[in-house]
Motif scaffolding. Structure first.
Motif, short mmCIF file in Angstrom:
data_model
loop_
_atom_site.label_atom_id
_atom_site.label_comp_id
_atom_site.label_asym_id
_atom_site.label_seq_id
_atom_site.Cartn_x
_atom_site.Cartn_y
_atom_site.Cartn_z
N LEU A 59 0.84 -1.21 0.00
CA LEU A 59 0.00 0.00 0.00
C LEU A 59 0.87 1.25 0.00
CD1 LEU A 59 -2.76 1.40 0.17
CD2 LEU A 59 -2.64 1.14 2.67
N GLY A 60 1.90 1.27 0.84
CA GLY A 60 2.80 2.42 0.87
C GLY A 60 3.52 2.62 -0.46
N ILE A 61 3.96 1.51 -1.05
CA ILE A 61 4.64 1.59 -2.35
C ILE A 61 3.69 2.13 -3.41
CG2 ILE A 61 5.69 0.21 -4.19
CD1 ILE A 61 6.85 -1.61 -1.98
N ALA A 62 2.44 1.63 -3.41
CA ALA A 62 1.45 2.05 -4.41
C ALA A 62 1.14 3.54 -4.27
CB ALA A 62 0.19 1.22 -4.27
N ILE A 63 1.06 4.03 -3.05
CA ILE A 63 0.74 5.45 -2.85
C ILE A 63 1.84 6.33 -3.47
CG2 ILE A 63 0.54 7.27 -1.11
CD1 ILE A 63 -0.91 5.25 0.65
N ASP A 64 3.10 5.99 -3.18
CA ASP A 64 4.22 6.82 -3.68
C ASP A 64 4.44 6.63 -5.19
OD1 ASP A 64 4.76 7.94 -1.23
OD2 ASP A 64 6.20 6.40 -0.65
N ILE A 66 2.40 4.83 -7.65
CA ILE A 66 1.28 4.77 -8.59
C ILE A 66 0.38 6.00 -8.48
CG2 ILE A 66 -0.74 3.43 -9.30
CD1 ILE A 66 0.67 0.93 -8.30
N PHE A 67 -0.01 6.33 -7.23
CA PHE A 67 -0.98 7.42 -7.07
C PHE A 67 -0.31 8.81 -7.06
CE2 PHE A 67 -2.95 3.70 -4.99
CZ PHE A 67 -4.04 3.56 -5.84
N LEU A 68 0.82 8.95 -6.36
CA LEU A 68 1.48 10.26 -6.28
C LEU A 68 2.66 10.38 -7.24
CD1 LEU A 68 1.53 10.77 -2.39
CD2 LEU A 68 -0.17 11.59 -4.06
N SER A 69 3.14 9.29 -7.72
CA SER A 69 4.28 9.25 -8.69
C SER A 69 5.51 9.98 -8.17
CB SER A 69 3.84 9.86 -10.05
OG SER A 69 2.77 9.14 -10.60
N THR A 70 5.75 9.88 -6.87
CA THR A 70 6.92 10.54 -6.29
C THR A 70 8.12 9.60 -6.19
OG1 THR A 70 6.14 9.96 -4.07
CG2 THR A 70 5.53 12.14 -4.94
N GLU A 71 7.89 8.30 -6.36
CA GLU A 71 8.95 7.30 -6.28
C GLU A 71 8.76 6.29 -7.40
OE1 GLU A 71 11.54 7.09 -4.25
OE2 GLU A 71 11.02 8.87 -3.05
N PRO A 72 9.82 5.66 -7.86
CA PRO A 72 9.68 4.61 -8.88
C PRO A 72 9.03 3.37 -8.28
CG PRO A 72 11.95 4.74 -8.15
CD PRO A 72 11.25 5.92 -7.52
N PHE A 73 8.32 2.63 -9.13
CA PHE A 73 7.66 1.40 -8.67
C PHE A 73 8.70 0.31 -8.49
CE2 PHE A 73 5.27 -2.58 -9.38
CZ PHE A 73 4.28 -2.42 -8.42
N SER A 74 8.84 -0.16 -7.24
CA SER A 74 9.85 -1.16 -6.93
C SER A 74 9.34 -2.05 -5.80
CB SER A 74 11.16 -0.49 -6.51
OG SER A 74 12.13 -1.47 -6.18
N LEU A 75 9.55 -3.34 -5.97
CA LEU A 75 9.11 -4.31 -4.95
C LEU A 75 10.32 -4.97 -4.31
CD1 LEU A 75 6.13 -6.07 -6.79
CD2 LEU A 75 6.04 -4.14 -5.19
N PRO A 76 10.29 -5.16 -3.00
CA PRO A 76 11.41 -5.81 -2.32
C PRO A 76 11.65 -7.22 -2.86
CG PRO A 76 9.94 -4.77 -0.73
CD PRO A 76 9.25 -4.73 -2.06
N LEU A 77 12.91 -7.58 -3.07
CA LEU A 77 13.34 -8.91 -3.49
C LEU A 77 12.92 -9.27 -4.92
CD1 LEU A 77 12.50 -10.92 -0.22
CD2 LEU A 77 14.63 -9.76 -0.82
N VAL A 78 12.37 -8.29 -5.67
CA VAL A 78 11.95 -8.55 -7.05
C VAL A 78 12.77 -7.66 -7.98
CG1 VAL A 78 10.04 -8.51 -8.71
CG2 VAL A 78 9.62 -9.12 -6.31
N PRO A 79 13.48 -8.23 -8.96
CA PRO A 79 14.26 -7.40 -9.91
C PRO A 79 13.36 -6.42 -10.66
CG PRO A 79 14.87 -9.72 -10.06
CD PRO A 79 13.66 -9.67 -9.20
N ASP A 80 13.82 -5.19 -10.84
CA ASP A 80 13.01 -4.17 -11.51
C ASP A 80 12.67 -4.57 -12.95
OD1 ASP A 80 13.06 -2.62 -9.26
OD2 ASP A 80 14.77 -1.39 -9.91
N ALA A 81 13.53 -5.39 -13.57
CA ALA A 81 13.28 -5.80 -14.96
C ALA A 81 12.02 -6.66 -15.07
CB ALA A 81 14.49 -6.56 -15.50
N TRP A 82 11.63 -7.27 -13.98
CA TRP A 82 10.44 -8.13 -14.02
C TRP A 82 9.14 -7.32 -13.85
CZ3 TRP A 82 11.72 -13.04 -10.62
CH2 TRP A 82 12.88 -13.66 -11.13
N LEU A 83 9.25 -6.07 -13.48
CA LEU A 83 8.07 -5.28 -13.14
C LEU A 83 7.55 -4.52 -14.36
CD1 LEU A 83 9.31 -3.79 -9.73
CD2 LEU A 83 7.90 -5.83 -10.10
N PRO A 84 6.23 -4.36 -14.47
CA PRO A 84 5.66 -3.61 -15.60
C PRO A 84 5.98 -2.12 -15.49
CG PRO A 84 3.95 -4.19 -14.04
CD PRO A 84 5.19 -4.90 -13.58
N ALA A 85 5.98 -1.43 -16.61
CA ALA A 85 6.31 0.00 -16.63
C ALA A 85 5.09 0.88 -16.53
CB ALA A 85 7.08 0.34 -17.91
#
Length: 642
Positions: A59-64, A66-85
Motif C-alpha cells: 500500500l505504501g509503495i502504491a501510494i508513492d 502509482i498514485f502520487l508518482s513521487t517514487e519509482p515502482f519497486s518491490l522488495p526482493l523482485v528485480p526491476d526488470a520483471w516489473l511492468p512500466a
C-alpha cells in the motif's frame, strides 16, 4: 473432615517446591514425540504473519509510485526488470499480489492452527493419562491424606490449563514474536530513525512485564490450590448427599461451600486485580509508541525532518509506518496475555509434576518373578506395621495358614484386622518382618501376579458406574455369560438380578446407588467368585445383608472356600465359628488363637465378644467393659485426628 483442614496449605506444596523448570520439563518430556505438528505450527505461524505484512508494505509503495508518482515502482526482493512500466499494470500486479497474500496466508493460518492444536491436544492427553496412571499406582497411604477433589482438580483443571497455553499461548507467542521482529525489520528498512521512535516503549514494556511476572506467579499457585479445595468440598458433599438430607444439614453444608468458595473468590480476585492493572498499563505504554510515531512522522511529512532527525519521509512510507506501528502496538500489548497464560500453565505444571514425582512407600521391581501359588500356604513372620512413625497398628504378628485352610481374624474395632489383610495384598508394605506365600516373600514377586492370585471382598461394596454384568466381570473381562451366571448364583445374586428391569444389563447408578447394600455386596462376592482366586479375602463380606441372605451367602462361601486358602474378618462371630483357626487381635497384637470351642473354653477376649453377641452382657467381667470403653475412646480420637 474438620474445617481446620481446609485452611492447610496445598497438599502438594512440598513436591511443588522441588520442581525445577516445569514448563521446560513438560516440553522436553512430552513435546518431542510431536515435533512434526509443533514444527508445522511454528512454520505456519511465521509464514502467515509475514504474508499478513505484505498488504501494508505494498500500500505504501502504491501510494508513492502509482498514485502520487513521487517514487519509482519497486518491490522488495523482485528485480526491476520483471516489473511492468505502466501504472495500470503496476496497479493490477499490486492487487494480484495482495490477493494471493491473503489466499496463501489463509492456508498457512490453517497449518498454524492445526499444528498447535494437534500439539496441545496430544500433550494434554499424554499428561492426563500418565498422571492418572502414576496416581493409581501409588500405595494407599498416599490416598489416606489426599482429598479426591484435589486430585480431580489436577487431572482436570490443571491439565486443561496446560492445553490452553500450549494451544493459545504458544501459538500467540510465536505469532506475536514473528510480528514484532518482522515489523521492526520493515520499519528499520523504511526509516531507521522513525523506527526507533516507534519501538521506544519496548524497554519499558519489558520492565513492566518482569514486575508483573514476579507478582503474579505466587498468586496463580494459590489460585490452583484453592480450586482443588473447592472441588474437594463439592465432591465430598455430593458423595454424602444422603447423609446431608437425612440429617437436615443443607444450610450447614451450604455455609461450608460458601466458605471455600469465598476463599477461592478472594484468592482469584487478588490475581485479577493485579491482572486488570497490568493490561491497561501495558496498553498505555504500547500506545505511546503509536502516538509518538504519528506525531513525529506526520510533522516530518508536512514540515520536514524535525529536531535531531534528518532525511525525507514520503507519504506512502508514512502510511506504511502508521499501519505497521498499529500492528506493532497490538502484539506488544497482547504479549502480556501470553505471559499471563504462561504463569497459569507453570503453576498447573508444578502441581502436575508434584503429583507425578510423588514417591510411595511400596517399592516394586519391574524384573521380579511372578508369584507361583502351589499349596496356598501363607505365613506372617514377625510382621510389624504403622501408617506413620508415631503409631504401630500391627505389632509383631506371627501365624501360619496351611494351604486350603480358612483362618478368621477376630477382634474389636481398631484391633488391626483389616490392616493385616491389606498387608497381604501389598496395599502397604510391612515395616518389619515378612509375609510369604509358599515360601515366596511377597515383596520379591511381581505385584500384578500377587494381586491376580487373590480375590478380595471388602466391607465397602464399591460398584462402578455401569451395568450389573460389567461390575461382576470387573477384573475378569473375558468371562462368558454362563460363567457370569454361575458366579452370580454362587453369590445368591442371580435371582434378584433377574428381577431387575434389564437383568444383567441394568445400570447400577453411581457407586451402585440404585441397589440395596445387600445387593451390592452380593455382586462384589460374585465378582470374587468369577475370578476363581487361589487365596480368598473376605473383610466383613456379609456385613450389609440380612440374616436370611447371610445364611444363603454363607452356604455359597462354604463351597467357595473348599480347598482354597481363605482369610475372613467378621464382627458376627457366628459366620466364622467353623473356621479352621481363629486368631484374636487386640491393639495390633495376637492375644488368642485356636478353634471356636477352644477359645470359648479359654474364657478370654473371644469368649467375651461371643457373650456380647449372645446377649449375655450382664455376665461380662468389669475389666472387659473398661477395656472396651478405652478402645472406643482411642478409636474416636483417631477418627477425630483424621
Amino acid at each position: 473432615m474438620s474445617s481446620v483442614d481446609w485452611d492447610e496449605d496445598d497438599p502438594f506444596e512440598a513436591q511443588r517446591e522441588n520442581i525445577e523448570s516445569p514448563m521446560w520439563r513438560l516440553l522436553s518430556e512430552y513435546g518431542r514425540p510431536y515435533w512434526f505438528s509443533v514444527t508445522a505450527g511454528i512454520s505456519g505461524s511465521i509464514f502467515a504473519r509475514l504474508l499478513d505484512l505484505i498488504p501494508p508494505v505494498l500500500l505504501g509503495i502504491a501510494i508513492d509510485a502509482i498514485f502520487l508518482s513521487t517514487e519509482p515502482f519497486s518491490l522488495p526482493l523482485v528485480p526491476d526488470a520483471w516489473l511492468p512500466a505502466e501504472p495500470d499494470q503496476q496497479f493490477a500486479l499490486t492487487v494480484v499480489i495482495i490477493a494471493f497474500s491473503f489466499l496463501i496466508g489463509a492456508a498457512f493460518h490453517w497449518i498454524r492452527n492445526w499444528g498447535f492444536n494437534s500439539f496441545a491436544q496430544d500433550i494434554q492427553h499424554d499428561v492426563r493419562t500418565d498422571t492418572y496412571d502414576k496416581m493409581q499406582r501409588l500405595d494407599m497411604e498416599f490416598f489416606s491424606d489426599k482429598q479426591t477433589g484435589e486430585m480431580m482438580s489436577i487431572l482436570s483443571n490443571d491439565v486443561n490449563q496446560l492445553e490452553r497455553f500450549l494451544n493459545d499461548g504458544l501459538n500467540s507467542a510465536f505469532r506475536l514474536g514473528v510480528m514484532v521482529i518482522a515489523i521492526a525489520g520493515i520499519l528499520l528498512w523504511l526509516n531507521p530513525q522513525l523506527a526507533l521512535v516507534a519501538m521506544s516503549p519496548v524497554p519499558l514494556i519489558a520492565v513492566f512485564t518482569y514486575i508483573f511476572v514476579k507478582k503474579i506467579q505466587p498468586k496463580y499457585a494459590a489460585v490452583r490450590s484453592s480450586v482443588g479445595k473447592v472441588n474437594s468440598r463439592l465432591e465430598n458433599n455430593l458423595g454424602g448427599i444422603q447423609v446431608i438430607k437425612a440429617d437436615n444439614t443443607e444450610d450447614y453444608e451450604s455455609g461450608r461451600v460458601d466458605d471455600v468458595s469465598r476463599k477461592y473468590y478472594d484468592t482469584n480476585w487478588g490475581a485479577i486485580r493485579l491482572r486488570i492493572k497490568f493490561f491497561p498499563g501495558l496498553q498505555i505504554i504500547s500506545g505511546i509508541g503509536f502516538v509518538l510515531t504519528f506525531l513525529v512522522g506526520g510533522y516530518w511529512v508536512f514540515q520536514g525532518a524535525p529536531g535531531p532527525f534528518s532525511g525525507s519521509l514520503n507519504e506512502g512510507a508514512f502510511v506504511t509506518f502508521i499501519l505497521l506501528t498499529q500492528q506493532l502496538v497490538w502484539p506488544m500489548a497482547q504479549f502480556g496475555q501470553v505471559i499471563n497464560m504462561y504463569q497459569r500453565a507453570e503453576a498447573s505444571s508444578e502441581r502436575i509434576f508434584g503429583l507425578m514425582d510423588e514417591q510411595g512407600r511400596i517399592e516394586t521391581d519391574t524384573d521380579a518373578e511372578p508369584l507361583e501359588v502351589r499349596d496356598g500356604r501363607v505365613e506372617y513372620d514377625h510382621v510389624t506395621f504403622g501408617y506413620n512413625d508415631e503409631e504401630t497398628i500391627v505389632d509383631d504378628i506371627t501365624f501360619e495358614v496351611p494351604g486350603g485352610d480358612t483362618i478368621a481374624l477376630v477382634g474389636p474395632t481398631g484391633a488391626g484386622k483389616s490392616t493385616v489383610l491389606k498387608l497381604l495384598l501389598r496395599l502397604h508394605d510391612v515395616d518389619e518382618g515378612a509375609i510369604r506365600i509358599d515360601d515366596q516373600d511377597i515383596r520379591e514377586v511381581s505385584l500384578p501376579s500377587l494381586r491376580q492370585s487373590m480375590g478380595y471382598v471388602g466391607q465397602e461394596s464399591y460398584l462402578f458406574y455401569g451395568t450389573v454384568k460389567e461390575n461382576v466381570t470387573y477384573g475378569t473381562f473375558e468371562a462368558s455369560d454362563e460363567e457370569i451366571v454361575e458366579a452370580a448364583k454362587a453369590a445368591e445374586a442371580h435371582d434378584f438380578i433377574q428381577n431387575l428391569p434389564d437383568g444383567y444389563d441394568t445400570m447400577v447408578g453411581e457407586r451402585g446407588v440404585k441397589l440395596s447394600g445387600g445387593q451390592r455386596q452380593r455382586l462384589c462376592i460374585a465378582r470374587a467368585v468369577l475370578k476363581d482366586p487361589d487365596i480368598l479375602i473376605l473383610d466383613e463380606a456379609t456385613s450389609d445383608v440380612d440374616t436370611e441372605t447371610e445364611m444363603l451367602i454363607q452356604r455359597s462361601i462354604d463351597k467357595l472356600t473348599e480347598n482354597r486358602t481363605t482369610f475372613a474378618i467378621a464382627h458376627r462371630l457366628s459366620t466364622i465359628k467353623d473356621a479352621d483357626k481363629i486368631v484374636v487381635l487386640e491393639g495390633g497384637q495376637i492375644v488368642e488363637r485356636g478353634s471356636h470351642e477352644e477359645l470359648l473354653q479359654n474364657d478370654g477376649l473371644y469368649a467375651h465378644l461371643w457373650g456380647v453377641q449372645a446377649g449375655e452382657i450382664d455376665e461380662l467381667p468389669e475389666e472387659f467393659i473398661k477395656r472396651a470403653q478405652q478402645r472406643t475412646a482411642r478409636t474416636q480420637a483417631r477418627q477425630d485426628d483424621d
